[in-house]
Scaffold this motif. Sequence first.
Motif, PDB file in Angstrom:
ATOM      1  N   ARG A 171       0.864  -1.180   0.000  1.00 24.78           N
ATOM      2  CA  ARG A 171       0.000   0.000   0.000  1.00 24.78           C
ATOM      3  C   ARG A 171       0.903   1.233   0.000  1.00 24.78           C
ATOM      4  NH1 ARG A 171      -4.629   2.915  -1.061  1.00 24.78           N
ATOM      5  NH2 ARG A 171      -4.962   4.506   0.517  1.00 24.78           N
ATOM      6  N   VAL A 172       0.723   2.094  -0.995  1.00 27.19           N
ATOM      7  CA  VAL A 172       1.463   3.345  -1.102  1.00 27.19           C
ATOM      8  C   VAL A 172       0.446   4.460  -1.292  1.00 27.19           C
ATOM      9  CG1 VAL A 172       3.196   4.670  -2.360  1.00 27.19           C
ATOM     10  CG2 VAL A 172       3.446   2.186  -2.149  1.00 27.19           C
ATOM     11  N   HIS A 173       0.462   5.416  -0.369  1.00 29.12           N
ATOM     12  CA  HIS A 173      -0.498   6.524  -0.424  1.00 29.12           C
ATOM     13  C   HIS A 173       0.265   7.839  -0.362  1.00 29.12           C
ATOM     14  CE1 HIS A 173      -4.463   8.463   1.220  1.00 29.12           C
ATOM     15  NE2 HIS A 173      -4.110   8.920   0.030  1.00 29.12           N
ATOM     16  N   LEU A 174       0.178   8.623  -1.435  1.00 25.89           N
ATOM     17  CA  LEU A 174       0.809   9.932  -1.495  1.00 25.89           C
ATOM     18  C   LEU A 174      -0.239  11.006  -1.237  1.00 25.89           C
ATOM     19  CD1 LEU A 174       3.130  11.910  -2.195  1.00 25.89           C
ATOM     20  CD2 LEU A 174       2.510  11.653  -4.606  1.00 25.89           C
ATOM     21  N   ILE A 175      -0.012  11.808  -0.203  1.00 21.62           N
ATOM     22  CA  ILE A 175      -0.907  12.925   0.132  1.00 21.62           C
ATOM     23  C   ILE A 175      -0.146  14.220  -0.120  1.00 21.62           C
ATOM     24  CG2 ILE A 175      -2.232  14.074   1.942  1.00 21.62           C
ATOM     25  CD1 ILE A 175      -1.451  10.565   2.666  1.00 21.62           C
ATOM     26  N   TRP A 176      -0.719  15.072  -0.949  1.00 15.93           N
ATOM     27  CA  TRP A 176      -0.050  16.322  -1.335  1.00 15.93           C
ATOM     28  C   TRP A 176      -0.967  17.503  -1.035  1.00 15.93           C
ATOM     29  CZ3 TRP A 176       1.219  17.984  -7.046  1.00 15.93           C
ATOM     30  CH2 TRP A 176       2.058  19.104  -7.008  1.00 15.93           C
ATOM     31  N   GLN A 177      -0.520  18.385  -0.148  1.00 14.44           N
ATOM     32  CA  GLN A 177      -1.275  19.575   0.235  1.00 14.44           C
ATOM     33  C   GLN A 177      -0.710  20.778  -0.522  1.00 14.44           C
ATOM     34  OE1 GLN A 177      -3.771  19.709   3.103  1.00 14.44           O
ATOM     35  NE2 GLN A 177      -4.265  21.434   1.763  1.00 14.44           N
ATOM     36  N   ILE A 178      -1.564  21.476  -1.278  1.00 19.57           N
ATOM     37  CA  ILE A 178      -1.099  22.638  -2.035  1.00 19.57           C
ATOM     38  C   ILE A 178      -1.981  23.847  -1.729  1.00 19.57           C
ATOM     39  CG2 ILE A 178      -0.052  21.329  -3.915  1.00 19.57           C
ATOM     40  CD1 ILE A 178      -2.536  21.796  -5.573  1.00 19.57           C
ATOM     41  N   GLN A 179      -1.362  25.027  -1.737  1.00 18.93           N
ATOM     42  CA  GLN A 179      -2.088  26.278  -1.587  1.00 18.93           C
ATOM     43  C   GLN A 179      -2.320  26.945  -2.933  1.00 18.93           C
ATOM     44  OE1 GLN A 179       0.346  28.568   1.131  1.00 18.93           O
ATOM     45  NE2 GLN A 179      -0.761  27.814   2.923  1.00 18.93           N
ATOM     46  N   ASP A 180      -1.338  26.793  -3.827  1.00 20.13           N
ATOM     47  CA  ASP A 180      -1.370  27.452  -5.134  1.00 20.13           C
ATOM     48  C   ASP A 180      -1.475  26.384  -6.211  1.00 20.13           C
ATOM     49  OD1 ASP A 180      -1.128  29.040  -7.334  1.00 20.13           O
ATOM     50  OD2 ASP A 180       0.756  29.991  -6.737  1.00 20.13           O
ATOM     51  N   ILE A 181      -2.504  26.458  -7.028  1.00 20.30           N
ATOM     52  CA  ILE A 181      -2.692  25.450  -8.072  1.00 20.30           C
ATOM     53  C   ILE A 181      -1.571  25.496  -9.093  1.00 20.30           C
ATOM     54  CG2 ILE A 181      -4.054  26.924  -9.598  1.00 20.30           C
ATOM     55  CD1 ILE A 181      -4.570  23.161  -8.809  1.00 20.30           C
ATOM     56  N   ASP A 182      -0.864  26.643  -9.195  1.00 24.79           N
ATOM     57  CA  ASP A 182       0.254  26.738 -10.137  1.00 24.79           C
ATOM     58  C   ASP A 182       1.359  25.747  -9.778  1.00 24.79           C
ATOM     59  OD1 ASP A 182      -0.976  28.685 -11.605  1.00 24.79           O
ATOM     60  OD2 ASP A 182       0.012  30.361 -10.598  1.00 24.79           O
ATOM     61  N   VAL A 183       1.543  25.502  -8.487  1.00 23.96           N
ATOM     62  CA  VAL A 183       2.541  24.518  -8.071  1.00 23.96           C
ATOM     63  C   VAL A 183       2.128  23.127  -8.531  1.00 23.96           C
ATOM     64  CG1 VAL A 183       3.741  23.497  -6.102  1.00 23.96           C
ATOM     65  CG2 VAL A 183       3.180  25.927  -6.082  1.00 23.96           C
ATOM     66  N   GLY A 184       0.847  22.827  -8.446  1.00 30.04           N
ATOM     67  CA  GLY A 184       0.352  21.538  -8.907  1.00 30.04           C
ATOM     68  C   GLY A 184       0.531  21.364 -10.404  1.00 30.04           C
ATOM     69  N   ILE A 185       0.266  22.437 -11.161  1.00 28.51           N
ATOM     70  CA  ILE A 185       0.447  22.367 -12.610  1.00 28.51           C
ATOM     71  C   ILE A 185       1.918  22.196 -12.952  1.00 28.51           C
ATOM     72  CG2 ILE A 185       0.206  23.684 -14.748  1.00 28.51           C
ATOM     73  CD1 ILE A 185      -2.289  24.974 -13.504  1.00 28.51           C
ATOM     74  N   ALA A 186       2.791  22.914 -12.216  1.00 27.55           N
ATOM     75  CA  ALA A 186       4.230  22.820 -12.483  1.00 27.55           C
ATOM     76  C   ALA A 186       4.763  21.423 -12.222  1.00 27.55           C
ATOM     77  CB  ALA A 186       4.978  23.838 -11.628  1.00 27.55           C
ATOM     78  N   ALA A 187       4.222  20.750 -11.211  1.00 29.54           N
ATOM     79  CA  ALA A 187       4.720  19.419 -10.838  1.00 29.54           C
ATOM     80  C   ALA A 187       3.978  18.293 -11.549  1.00 29.54           C
ATOM     81  CB  ALA A 187       4.608  19.228  -9.323  1.00 29.54           C
ATOM     82  N   GLN A 188       2.971  18.625 -12.355  1.00 29.99           N
ATOM     83  CA  GLN A 188       2.168  17.575 -12.992  1.00 29.99           C
ATOM     84  C   GLN A 188       3.011  16.684 -13.890  1.00 29.99           C
ATOM     85  OE1 GLN A 188      -1.138  19.016 -15.261  1.00 29.99           O
ATOM     86  NE2 GLN A 188      -2.049  16.991 -15.533  1.00 29.99           N
ATOM     87  N   SER A 189       3.894  17.291 -14.682  1.00 34.03           N
ATOM     88  CA  SER A 189       4.731  16.485 -15.580  1.00 34.03           C
ATOM     89  C   SER A 189       5.674  15.584 -14.789  1.00 34.03           C
ATOM     90  CB  SER A 189       5.525  17.396 -16.516  1.00 34.03           C
ATOM     91  OG  SER A 189       6.406  18.236 -15.788  1.00 34.03           O
ATOM     92  N   LEU A 190       6.189  16.091 -13.657  1.00 35.55           N
ATOM     93  CA  LEU A 190       7.062  15.263 -12.822  1.00 35.55           C
ATOM     94  C   LEU A 190       6.299  14.082 -12.242  1.00 35.55           C
ATOM     95  CD1 LEU A 190       8.962  18.073 -10.870  1.00 35.55           C
ATOM     96  CD2 LEU A 190       9.755  16.808 -12.864  1.00 35.55           C
ATOM     97  N   LEU A 191       5.064  14.339 -11.839  1.00 35.21           N
ATOM     98  CA  LEU A 191       4.246  13.259 -11.293  1.00 35.21           C
ATOM     99  C   LEU A 191       3.929  12.226 -12.371  1.00 35.21           C
ATOM    100  CD1 LEU A 191       2.959  12.440  -8.630  1.00 35.21           C
ATOM    101  CD2 LEU A 191       0.902  13.690  -9.304  1.00 35.21           C
ATOM    102  N   ASN A 192       3.667  12.688 -13.581  1.00 31.24           N
ATOM    103  CA  ASN A 192       3.413  11.758 -14.686  1.00 31.24           C
ATOM    104  C   ASN A 192       4.653  10.926 -15.002  1.00 31.24           C
ATOM    105  OD1 ASN A 192       0.776  12.640 -14.979  1.00 31.24           O
ATOM    106  ND2 ASN A 192       1.315  14.206 -16.492  1.00 31.24           N
ATOM    107  N   ASP A 193       5.833  11.568 -14.936  1.00 26.49           N
ATOM    108  CA  ASP A 193       7.075  10.830 -15.169  1.00 26.49           C
ATOM    109  C   ASP A 193       7.268   9.741 -14.118  1.00 26.49           C
ATOM    110  OD1 ASP A 193       7.621  12.388 -17.356  1.00 26.49           O
ATOM    111  OD2 ASP A 193       8.973  13.743 -16.290  1.00 26.49           O
ATOM    112  N   ALA A 194       6.892  10.061 -12.888  1.00 25.42           N
ATOM    113  CA  ALA A 194       7.037   9.071 -11.815  1.00 25.42           C
ATOM    114  C   ALA A 194       6.131   7.869 -12.042  1.00 25.42           C
ATOM    115  CB  ALA A 194       6.732   9.717 -10.464  1.00 25.42           C
ATOM    116  N   LEU A 195       5.032   8.087 -12.739  1.00 23.05           N
ATOM    117  CA  LEU A 195       4.065   7.009 -12.962  1.00 23.05           C
ATOM    118  C   LEU A 195       4.262   6.303 -14.295  1.00 23.05           C
ATOM    119  CD1 LEU A 195       0.853   8.832 -11.663  1.00 23.05           C
ATOM    120  CD2 LEU A 195       2.278   7.191 -10.439  1.00 23.05           C
ATOM    121  N   ASP A 196       5.361   6.595 -14.989  1.00 23.95           N
ATOM    122  CA  ASP A 196       5.604   5.965 -16.292  1.00 23.95           C
ATOM    123  C   ASP A 196       5.643   4.441 -16.187  1.00 23.95           C
ATOM    124  OD1 ASP A 196       5.557   8.154 -17.863  1.00 23.95           O
ATOM    125  OD2 ASP A 196       7.727   8.452 -17.947  1.00 23.95           O
TER     126      ASP A 196
END
Length: 520
Positions: A386-411
């Motif tokens: 079981r692996v659960h990643l919880i990510w708390q963000i205040q600014d959606i721009d940070v989420g958009i910036a990290a989206q490609s990195l998260l997709n790379d991690a899930l390749d």
Amino acid sequence: MDITQKYAAAAGGVFFMFIVINLLPHITPLIRHISLLTSKYLTYPYLIHRHRFLGPWSPADGLVQLVYLTGNIFCFSFRVSTISEAGLRAGTLSLINTIPLFAGPHLSFLADLLGVSLRTYRHVHRSAGLMSFALILFHVLVVVFSRASFPLDLPQNRSGLIAGSSLALLLLLSYPLFRKPSYELFLRSHQALAIASVYTTWRHLPSDKLFPRFYVYLSVSLFLSTSILQCGRVLYQNGIFHHGLPRAHITLVGGAIKIQVHVRKPLEVKAGQYVNLWIWIPSISFWTVIQSHPFVVTSWADGQQYTLDLFIEPRRGLTRELFYHGQNRSARNPLVLFSGPHGSSAPMDEYQNIVMIASGFGIAAQLPYLKQLIHGYNTREVRARRVHLIWQIQDIDVGIAAQSLLNDALDEDRLDKGYVQQILSISIYWESNNIPKVSFGKRATIYPGTAPLPDILQAEVSGKYNVQMEEDLESGRPNGKMLVTVSGSEGIRDELRILVRDYLNDGVSLLELDYQPLKK
């Protein structure tokens, strides 16, 4: 000792060895129980909570500091006949305590040599500095009140005054009020004052005796030795003499900086490790080449890498200047140097349940672990169920910036193939109540508000979402230990310490990663 006594000692040692081996099955649970009690009552709770200029301190931290203070007080007061003798001994102890302060030019390199985290070595550096100043202050007060005069026309006295003043100013400038506006300026001032204090201390000490000048020589020798060793390692790793300087490609995504370092020699970087980076951008400042900054490596590979990906939060100083220059599309491919990788990697292969908690740019520290876990599960190298990643963000721009990195991690994400249930879950909490619950990619879900950490941990500890694989059911293997990793705000880290403490008996552990995002 004659031959019969040696025989008796050897025979007794053999019998004692058999007794110890026989008792090991009973000693191991006892050690585990003592370790649990130590964590529950000395390591996890706070004795002094987080304040602007102090803390947080756990009871274990307070105990270590008390032992350190008591040891120094005992050393300069044991069997002294006069207060002047105590003052001289305090001055010598101050020199001894400064040796760790001058052990090398970079704290990261020293932390690696000692096998401790950078955070731990910073605590050692800070404690040794405060102790050295307290001892030298006592030394100065004894001199002032035990002498009728202190003529400054004597070079020895004048040097002593400059050394003490340098240490006092160094300590004053270390407070956040003076340190945070410009870290680069603080660091260079800190180093200049340290050099001035060493030189003037050497001038202040008597030249007709080896001690206590020997401690100054030892500090300088240690500093030069580690400097040469670190410089040699940096030159070798960067392949300067055979391949030329590495280059970096800088891009901006949202409110983040992405840097991809193209190394000249392949480098193995473990999950969670970081590099110190020197970037030469004359358009910002010629002196950027002497400014190094630690950045966590977000890329991970099962082997060596030719490119290192960095996901950087613009703070102050150089990172803020990089962001501004990136907006103007200047200095996109500068020359760089790096040292590292530094730090250690958390052993996650022994845990069956892993909860990864991040806030803001803290996702950068969690991504390489996520990649490693996915790869390890696919190759059956980890026990994670079981692996659960919880990510708390205040600014959606940070989420958009990290989206490609998260997709790379899930390749390499093939965790649901062959299983109805998924063992990987990603929960993103956006601190806004104006959005509904929506999907974010094939694995992630965005929720409004803040993450309900108590409810999440309770559900994970209870095994509500755990997946029992076929081999687990056949072997009757129960749910194993659980690891909670965090790279988040101070409030999240403090809350997790309180929550995890209640689950220590259930095999839950908390690990604060080396990189922690900027306090909001």
